[in-house]
Motif scaffolding. Sequence first.
Motif, PDB file in Angstrom:
ATOM      1  N   LEU A   1      -4.283  -7.905 -12.562  1.00 30.58           N
ATOM      2  CA  LEU A   1      -4.264  -7.584 -11.135  1.00 30.58           C
ATOM      3  C   LEU A   1      -5.338  -6.556 -10.829  1.00 30.58           C
ATOM      4  O   LEU A   1      -5.721  -5.758 -11.704  1.00 30.58           O
ATOM      5  CB  LEU A   1      -2.880  -7.064 -10.733  1.00 30.58           C
ATOM      6  N   PRO A   2      -5.857  -6.548  -9.607  1.00 31.71           N
ATOM      7  CA  PRO A   2      -6.966  -5.642  -9.283  1.00 31.71           C
ATOM      8  C   PRO A   2      -6.581  -4.174  -9.415  1.00 31.71           C
ATOM      9  O   PRO A   2      -5.430  -3.785  -9.203  1.00 31.71           O
ATOM     10  CB  PRO A   2      -7.300  -6.009  -7.832  1.00 31.71           C
ATOM     11  N   ASN A   3      -7.546  -3.389  -9.777  1.00 33.83           N
ATOM     12  CA  ASN A   3      -7.355  -1.951  -9.951  1.00 33.83           C
ATOM     13  C   ASN A   3      -6.802  -1.331  -8.665  1.00 33.83           C
ATOM     14  O   ASN A   3      -7.313  -1.574  -7.578  1.00 33.83           O
ATOM     15  CB  ASN A   3      -8.684  -1.297 -10.319  1.00 33.83           C
ATOM     16  N   GLY A   4      -5.723  -0.556  -8.804  1.00 33.37           N
ATOM     17  CA  GLY A   4      -5.127   0.100  -7.650  1.00 33.37           C
ATOM     18  C   GLY A   4      -3.948  -0.642  -7.066  1.00 33.37           C
ATOM     19  O   GLY A   4      -3.175  -0.069  -6.287  1.00 33.37           O
ATOM     20  N   PHE A   5      -3.790  -1.928  -7.436  1.00 34.74           N
ATOM     21  CA  PHE A   5      -2.648  -2.695  -6.930  1.00 34.74           C
ATOM     22  C   PHE A   5      -1.497  -2.568  -7.910  1.00 34.74           C
ATOM     23  O   PHE A   5      -1.666  -2.749  -9.117  1.00 34.74           O
ATOM     24  CB  PHE A   5      -3.007  -4.166  -6.751  1.00 34.74           C
ATOM     25  N   ILE A   6      -0.322  -2.271  -7.396  1.00 36.38           N
ATOM     26  CA  ILE A   6       0.869  -2.134  -8.235  1.00 36.38           C
ATOM     27  C   ILE A   6       1.712  -3.402  -8.127  1.00 36.38           C
ATOM     28  O   ILE A   6       2.078  -3.827  -7.024  1.00 36.38           O
ATOM     29  CB  ILE A   6       1.691  -0.908  -7.804  1.00 36.38           C
ATOM     30  N   ASP A   7       1.987  -4.009  -9.260  1.00 40.05           N
ATOM     31  CA  ASP A   7       2.822  -5.210  -9.311  1.00 40.05           C
ATOM     32  C   ASP A   7       4.172  -4.900  -8.669  1.00 40.05           C
ATOM     33  O   ASP A   7       4.885  -3.994  -9.098  1.00 40.05           O
ATOM     34  CB  ASP A   7       2.996  -5.621 -10.772  1.00 40.05           C
ATOM     35  N   THR A   8       4.520  -5.670  -7.646  1.00 34.87           N
ATOM     36  CA  THR A   8       5.759  -5.399  -6.905  1.00 34.87           C
ATOM     37  C   THR A   8       6.958  -6.190  -7.416  1.00 34.87           C
ATOM     38  O   THR A   8       8.039  -6.080  -6.856  1.00 34.87           O
ATOM     39  CB  THR A   8       5.561  -5.705  -5.403  1.00 34.87           C
ATOM     40  N   THR A   9       6.784  -6.974  -8.489  1.00 32.70           N
ATOM     41  CA  THR A   9       7.929  -7.698  -9.030  1.00 32.70           C
ATOM     42  C   THR A   9       8.835  -6.726  -9.786  1.00 32.70           C
ATOM     43  O   THR A   9       8.362  -5.766 -10.394  1.00 32.70           O
ATOM     44  CB  THR A   9       7.489  -8.821  -9.982  1.00 32.70           C
ATOM     45  N   PRO A  10      10.146  -6.976  -9.768  1.00 30.62           N
ATOM     46  CA  PRO A  10      11.065  -6.074 -10.471  1.00 30.62           C
ATOM     47  C   PRO A  10      10.745  -5.901 -11.950  1.00 30.62           C
ATOM     48  O   PRO A  10      10.920  -4.815 -12.508  1.00 30.62           O
ATOM     49  CB  PRO A  10      12.432  -6.746 -10.272  1.00 30.62           C
ATOM     50  N   SER A  11      10.261  -6.965 -12.596  1.00 26.28           N
ATOM     51  CA  SER A  11       9.981  -6.900 -14.033  1.00 26.28           C
ATOM     52  C   SER A  11       8.538  -6.530 -14.363  1.00 26.28           C
ATOM     53  O   SER A  11       8.196  -6.383 -15.543  1.00 26.28           O
ATOM     54  CB  SER A  11      10.321  -8.237 -14.688  1.00 26.28           C
ATOM     55  N   LYS A  12       7.695  -6.389 -13.333  1.00 24.60           N
ATOM     56  CA  LYS A  12       6.291  -5.982 -13.533  1.00 24.60           C
ATOM     57  C   LYS A  12       5.586  -6.868 -14.569  1.00 24.60           C
ATOM     58  O   LYS A  12       4.845  -6.386 -15.435  1.00 24.60           O
ATOM     59  CB  LYS A  12       6.198  -4.517 -13.986  1.00 24.60           C
ATOM     60  N   ASP A  13       5.775  -8.165 -14.448  1.00 23.10           N
ATOM     61  CA  ASP A  13       5.260  -9.073 -15.473  1.00 23.10           C
ATOM     62  C   ASP A  13       4.420 -10.204 -14.894  1.00 23.10           C
ATOM     63  O   ASP A  13       4.424 -11.324 -15.409  1.00 23.10           O
ATOM     64  CB  ASP A  13       6.416  -9.650 -16.295  1.00 23.10           C
TER      65      ASP A  13
END
Length: 264
Positions: free
Chosen positions: A43-55
């Motif tokens: 994922l692009p730098n600065g974007f935080i994965d919003t899925t509960p499992s971060k996967d």
Amino acid sequence: MIRDGHIHTPYCPHGTKDSFYQYVERAIELGYKEISFTEHAPLPNGFIDTTPSKDSCMDSSQLEAYFADINELKTEYGNTIKINAGLEVDYIEGFEEETKKILDLVGSRLDDSILSVHFLKYDEKYDCLDYSPDQFEAMVKRYGSIHQVYQRYFETVLLSIQSDLGTFKPKRIGHMTLVRKFQKKFPIEDRFNNEMMAILGAVKMYGYELDYNGAGIAKPLCKEPYPPNDIIEKAIQLGIPIIYGSDAHQAKELNQGKQLLFNQ
């Protein structure tokens, strides 16, 4: 040519640990002449994965090993099957420049790639629309209606086609109706024909391809390919290249949702 243009790998954190060899051997067994490994790009730098499992994707530290493994396969199987090194790249509204930097870094090593929308931006917050029915339901409540979620999705797919992601931008649009993944639990009558035709028109104008994604047929709350056959038929009428993709996350899913009409 019998081809699968959308296959995941053991580098996928939400897939299985089936080896590259299991995927390749299964593809050969099924008669494929060409396959593309298209793992979820970092994922692009600065974007935080919003899925509960971060996967949602592979880590950037794995890219070197990923390409090395595929190069090894190319050497071993080169006389039997054509193997492409690829990535499935997320289009995330507002992170175009950061995505371009990823593509600039790895683009020269790509034989194939897909541009997909999984994350939607709404009211300055991002949601992964295909993670689970519960997450989708939460989006519906926040957006105000199922219609609003669909509308935002198709707007974002159109933005992905129109976006400037640089020289190495993927030229194939992934699962353009992914928003329908949970349609049997969250039914909607509107077919969004105008939005569909706008997307197809943009794909045609930019000279892109369309992912005919069989995974939706295997999803119990979807039971149709992404996009469905009526949209594929319109795309064919427009002269848009259609590339079948199993979107397999385990070797046994190769060939899923494949129909003879679109045997490539």
